[in-house]
Design a protein around this motif. Structure first.
Motif: not given
Length: 201
Positions: A108-122
């Motif tokens: 609905k908000a079209s937002v990703f909320l990170a569950p933990r610290r780390g390296i992410y690819s987007f």
């Protein structure tokens, strides 16, 4: 199986693995109540354990899920411009989720909320349809632009602004897409926004 790794002295007398029940019991030197770990867990005995994305007990044990996975991919399935695009945030909205492992992407908000610290690819691929205006799309981390992409060819009916990045992300950081320049009046059907956790920190 519940692996245990003890790089230094630990305040644990026993670690009993019950494979049939998929649980582990850890007892302290003071014979306090046992800690019951359900499922697949990684038990790390550390003098200075991190609590990011895990549970730290009074024994100084950091417990993390060994099989935790985070990934999402959202797509725009229609060409109709939602009323939300007229607001001041200019967030680019999606209407279908193809993958949402961990349920950390809010459609609905079209937002990703990170569950933990780390390296992410987007990565993102925003299509403008029958639109001769140049568009600029920003990927935002906590409302601050990190990368941009442009699409400005006036002689095509469809063109995409695409980009991708690896990011250091903290727990509860928000990642989204913003239309920084131009309009999407013709719609943005087939646009995508995807991301996944490469490895935790």
């Amino acid at each position: 199986m519940v692996p245990a790794r003890c790089p230094g002295p630990c305040a644990i007398l026993a670690l009993v693995l019950l494979v049939g029940y998929r649980a582990a019991f850890c007892l302290s030197q003071n014979d306090t109540e046992p800690i019951v770990l359900e499922g697949k867990c990684l038990v790390v005995c550390d003098s200075n354990p991190s609590s990011d994305g895990g549970v730290t007990s009074s024994l100084g044990i950091s417990v993390r899920s060994a099989g935790a996975k985070v990934a999402f991919s959202a797509v725009r399935g229609t060409n109709h411009e939602p009323s939300e695009m007229s607001n001041t945030s200019m967030t680019i909205y999606f209407d279908q989720v193809l993958v949402n492992i961990g349920n950390h992407f809010d459609l609905k908000a079209s937002v990703f909320l990170a569950p933990r610290r780390g390296i992410y690819s987007f990565s993102f691929h925003v299509v403008k349809v029958y639109n001769r205006q140049t568009i600029q799309v920003n990927l935002l981390q906590n409302d601050y632009p990190v990368i941009s992409a442009f699409a400005g060819d006036q002689d095509v009916t469809r063109e995409a602004a695409s980009n991708g990045v690896l990011l250091m992300v903290e727990r509860e950081d928000r990642v989204s897409l913003k239309l920084e320049r131009g309009t999407l009046m013709g719609g943005w059907k087939y646009s995508t926004f995807s991301g996944f956790l490469v490895f935790p920190l």
